[in-house]
Design an enzyme around this catalytic site. Structure first.
Site, PDB file in Angstrom:
ATOM      1  N   ASP A  56      20.162  26.077  91.615  1.00 18.23           N
ATOM      2  CA  ASP A  56      21.007  27.248  91.855  1.00 18.23           C
ATOM      3  C   ASP A  56      21.801  27.100  93.152  1.00 18.23           C
ATOM      4  OD1 ASP A  56      22.073  29.700  91.251  1.00 18.23           O
ATOM      5  OD2 ASP A  56      20.346  30.865  91.934  1.00 18.23           O
ATOM      6  N   ASN A 115      23.911  32.678  80.917  1.00 20.75           N
ATOM      7  CA  ASN A 115      25.123  32.091  81.496  1.00 20.75           C
ATOM      8  C   ASN A 115      26.312  32.151  80.523  1.00 20.75           C
ATOM      9  OD1 ASN A 115      23.265  29.548  83.351  1.00 20.75           O
ATOM     10  ND2 ASN A 115      24.068  31.488  84.083  1.00 20.75           N
ATOM     11  N   SER A 130      14.532  34.030  86.629  1.00 21.35           N
ATOM     12  CA  SER A 130      15.718  34.030  85.759  1.00 21.35           C
ATOM     13  C   SER A 130      15.459  33.487  84.349  1.00 21.35           C
ATOM     14  CB  SER A 130      16.864  33.263  86.434  1.00 21.35           C
ATOM     15  OG  SER A 130      17.163  33.805  87.685  1.00 21.35           O
TER      16      SER A 130
HETATM   17  C1  IPE Z   1      19.643  30.400  86.742  1.00 25.68           C
HETATM   18  O1  IPE Z   1      20.661  30.583  87.662  1.00 25.68           O
HETATM   19  C2  IPE Z   1      20.124  29.546  85.616  1.00 25.68           C
HETATM   20  C3  IPE Z   1      20.371  28.152  85.930  1.00 25.68           C
HETATM   21  C4  IPE Z   1      20.126  27.567  87.066  1.00 25.68           C
HETATM   22  C5  IPE Z   1      20.911  27.375  84.850  1.00 25.68           C
HETATM   23  P1  IPE Z   1      21.585  31.874  87.641  1.00 25.68           P
HETATM   24  O2  IPE Z   1      22.511  31.759  88.789  1.00 25.68           O
HETATM   25  O3  IPE Z   1      22.204  32.025  86.297  1.00 25.68           O
HETATM   26  O4  IPE Z   1      20.528  33.036  87.846  1.00 25.68           O
HETATM   27  P2  IPE Z   1      20.709  34.538  88.343  1.00 25.68           P
HETATM   28  O5  IPE Z   1      21.725  35.177  87.449  1.00 25.68           O
HETATM   29  O6  IPE Z   1      21.188  34.482  89.756  1.00 25.68           O
HETATM   30  O7  IPE Z   1      19.349  35.136  88.238  1.00 25.68           O
HETATM   31  C1  IPE Z   2      23.778  27.119  89.333  1.00 21.20           C
HETATM   32  O1  IPE Z   2      24.721  27.537  90.274  1.00 21.20           O
HETATM   33  C2  IPE Z   2      24.420  26.491  88.120  1.00 21.20           C
HETATM   34  C3  IPE Z   2      24.387  27.309  86.914  1.00 21.20           C
HETATM   35  C4  IPE Z   2      23.772  28.453  86.773  1.00 21.20           C
HETATM   36  C5  IPE Z   2      25.110  26.806  85.761  1.00 21.20           C
HETATM   37  P1  IPE Z   2      25.458  28.928  90.164  1.00 21.20           P
HETATM   38  O2  IPE Z   2      26.715  28.743  89.378  1.00 21.20           O
HETATM   39  O3  IPE Z   2      24.563  29.982  89.653  1.00 21.20           O
HETATM   40  O4  IPE Z   2      25.840  29.207  91.688  1.00 21.20           O
HETATM   41  P2  IPE Z   2      25.692  30.575  92.483  1.00 21.20           P
HETATM   42  O5  IPE Z   2      24.296  31.061  92.284  1.00 21.20           O
HETATM   43  O6  IPE Z   2      26.699  31.519  91.925  1.00 21.20           O
HETATM   44  O7  IPE Z   2      25.953  30.201  93.910  1.00 21.20           O
HETATM   45 MG    MG Z   3      23.246  31.242  90.532  1.00 22.66          MG
END
Ligand code: IPE
Ligand code: IPE
Ligand code: MG
Length: 246
Positions: free
Chosen positions: A21, A69, A197
């Site tokens: 993340d 996502n 998550s």
């Molecule tokens: C969790 O990250 C999913 C992945 C790393 C693929 P998110 O960024 O989607 O999670 P939330 O929404 O902050 O909980």
């Molecule tokens: C994790 O990084 C990758 C995926 C969930 C695909 P994020 O895209 O969630 O990055 P932040 O949490 O918004 O910084």
């Molecule tokens: Mg994220």
């Protein structure tokens, strides 16, 4: 002494799971678009896969794309899907070089057909590798997985192939996506978020949780080794007393 050399090879976790993340925030801090963060996150995936292979860790599960996502802006979803395809193409040689086998978890049918195809071809190419198994969670959510397992068990019950009395946690584990994969010993989440998550809810019942503020694109081998060292200094009791396990 280097971090890697401090790791006790006899007490390695069999399965490390990672919620990768912080890509978006990493890019934003640099004044760039979120996609730039995702692109740089690929380097971390390569590094951590290599680190796991170097240590001889059996299973490394990476959460790459959750069911939730799909609710992101379409432009970001499209960019992530094309990044997945290009990374799988480019990184197959890294997997072969490190004797890594690719496995999927998630609702593969929910993926665009080109992603599904590329994923399947990389899985086939690496099927004979005997080192670390890299489990990619794409189009994955734990509640989807548990509901899917319940539906398949109900189907077998309706056909008379399973007795209701035989439904227990051992049987349910067999219907969960991760099948033969042992439960994660440690779950790492980057970027300073303290939540799960919808990831491996069933499997992390007794996993050690490790949170770090490091954003995923900055996560390197030494960060991984540090998490393993931290894990090795914990006492896992599984409900018993310290005296019983010590
Ligand atoms: C969790 O990250 C999913 C992945 C790393 C693929 P998110 O960024 O989607 O999670 P939330 O929404 O902050 O909980
Ligand atoms: C994790 O990084 C990758 C995926 C969930 C695909 P994020 O895209 O969630 O990055 P932040 O949490 O918004 O910084
Ligand atoms: Mg994220």
């Amino acid at each position: 002494m280097e971090l890697k050399d401090q790791i006790d090879r006899k007490k390695l976790p069999a399965h490390v799971a990672v919620i990768m993340d912080g890509n978006g925030r990493w890019a934003k801090k640099k004044g760039k678009h979120r996609i730039f963060g995702h692109k740089n996150g690929v380097t971390s995936v390569r590094e951590i896969t290599e680190a796991a292979a170097e240590l001889g860790i059996q299973y490394l599960t990476l959460y790459a794309f959750s069911t939730e996502n799909w609710n992101r802006p379409q432009t970001e979803i499209d960019a992530l899907m094309s990044l997945l395809v290009s990374s799988l193409s480019a990184e197959t040689k890294t997997l072969m070089k490190n004797n890594v086998r690719l496995l999927p978890i998630g609702d593969l049918k929910s993926l665009p057909s080109n992603v599904h195809k590329k994923f399947s071809s990389c899985i086939n190419k690496t099927a004979g590798n005997t080192g670390t198994s890299l489990v990619l969670a794409i189009g994955y959510s734990s509640r989807w997985e548990i509901a899917d397992a319940a539906r398949r068990i109900a189907l077998e019950v309706s056909k008379g192939e399973i007795n209701v009395e035989d439904i227990n946690s051992k049987l349910l584990s067999k219907y969960i996506n991760t099948l033969e994969i042992p439960d994660p010993d440690i779950l790492i989440r980057t970027s300073g978020e303290y939540r799960v998550s919808n990831f491996l809810l069933w499997q992390i019942a007794y996993s050690e949780l490790y949170f770090t503020d490091t954003l995923w694109p900055d996560f390197r081998k030494d960060d991984f080794f540090e998490a393993i060292l931290n894990f090795q200094n914990r006492e896992r009791r599984f409900g018993k007393t310290s005296e019983q396990v010590g």
